[in-house]
Design an enzyme around this catalytic site. Sequence first.
Site, PDB file in Angstrom:
ATOM      1  N   VAL A  76      81.260  33.688  18.057  1.00 28.74           N
ATOM      2  CA  VAL A  76      81.297  34.956  18.777  1.00 28.74           C
ATOM      3  C   VAL A  76      81.925  34.699  20.138  1.00 28.74           C
ATOM      4  O   VAL A  76      81.486  33.799  20.860  1.00 28.74           O
ATOM      5  CB  VAL A  76      79.856  35.506  18.939  1.00 28.74           C
ATOM      6  CG1 VAL A  76      79.852  36.800  19.722  1.00 28.74           C
ATOM      7  CG2 VAL A  76      79.202  35.686  17.565  1.00 28.74           C
ATOM      8  N   CYS A  77      82.954  35.461  20.487  1.00 31.61           N
ATOM      9  CA  CYS A  77      83.634  35.245  21.765  1.00 31.61           C
ATOM     10  C   CYS A  77      82.672  35.478  22.927  1.00 31.61           C
ATOM     11  O   CYS A  77      82.070  36.552  23.046  1.00 31.61           O
ATOM     12  CB  CYS A  77      84.838  36.166  21.910  1.00 31.61           C
ATOM     13  SG  CYS A  77      85.596  36.044  23.547  1.00 31.61           S
ATOM     14  N   ILE A  78      82.549  34.479  23.775  1.00 32.42           N
ATOM     15  CA  ILE A  78      81.537  34.540  24.829  1.00 32.42           C
ATOM     16  C   ILE A  78      81.856  35.622  25.865  1.00 32.42           C
ATOM     17  O   ILE A  78      80.961  36.357  26.280  1.00 32.42           O
ATOM     18  CB  ILE A  78      81.333  33.141  25.471  1.00 32.42           C
ATOM     19  CG1 ILE A  78      80.156  33.168  26.433  1.00 32.42           C
ATOM     20  CG2 ILE A  78      82.602  32.634  26.139  1.00 32.42           C
ATOM     21  CD1 ILE A  78      79.671  31.792  26.831  1.00 32.42           C
ATOM     22  N   ALA A  81      81.199  38.994  24.362  1.00 33.25           N
ATOM     23  CA  ALA A  81      79.765  39.157  24.107  1.00 33.25           C
ATOM     24  C   ALA A  81      78.995  39.453  25.396  1.00 33.25           C
ATOM     25  O   ALA A  81      78.153  40.348  25.441  1.00 33.25           O
ATOM     26  CB  ALA A  81      79.208  37.909  23.424  1.00 33.25           C
TER      27      ALA A  81
END
Lengths: 130, 116
Positions: A76-78, A81
């Site tokens: 999940v792209c930080i 997110a």
Amino acid sequence: MKFAIALFSAAHAPSSRRALLFAQAALAGGHEIVRLFFYQDGVYTASNNLVAPQDEQDIARQWRAFVSQHQLDGVVCIAAALRRGVLNNEEATRYQRSAVNLDAPWALSGLGQLHDAAQAADRLICFGGP
Amino acid sequence: MSKSLLVISRQAPWSGPSAREALDIVLAGGAFDLPIGLLFMDDGVFQLAPHQDAKAVQQKDLSANLQALGLFGVDDVFACSHSLAERGLATPGSAEPLDSDAITQLIDRYDQVITL
């Protein structure tokens, strides 16, 4: 064939369901998924706080089960997110937020993971929009 | 040899985080020295409009990120000429305008495409 799969829409979007069916079919067909990368509203898929109505499919839960069962790399792209309030324990502590809504099998990481997956795969398949 | 990636950016700059997030993919790819192209299409061409005032809509200026493309080694920047004309925008200095045939050829040249 090696697939990298990128998702840009939340779990309630039909494109997320299509992506899940594609991923399931890919593995069933003997192919490999090098990584699933969740970006933009796709990061909501990893939130533990989603509650689907009882008479509707819970696609986020199905994603979680699918990734766990096949021990896939669900990234999940930080940055996407954080912007959308999807935090693991480490980030919630770092930014002093009370809620943690992301844990295993999901991992928070950067956009480099998308490029890395695209380089490693034979095909990059994107799912976004409705 | 690295696989090449074309990012097609179709969202207006102030319609949400999409334009910025498309650009972030491009900049990240540039940082890894990957062969990356960027095509502005549909409302995405508004990102190239001159004299934008981000402060007027209480946003952070996106044009600084656009100017960073060269620094990140991303020189292949294109704009759909039809989308520009439809919106009454002049040909931008920072992107090469392409008609639909040229866009078809462009997409063919890249190994992978991400449309946002």
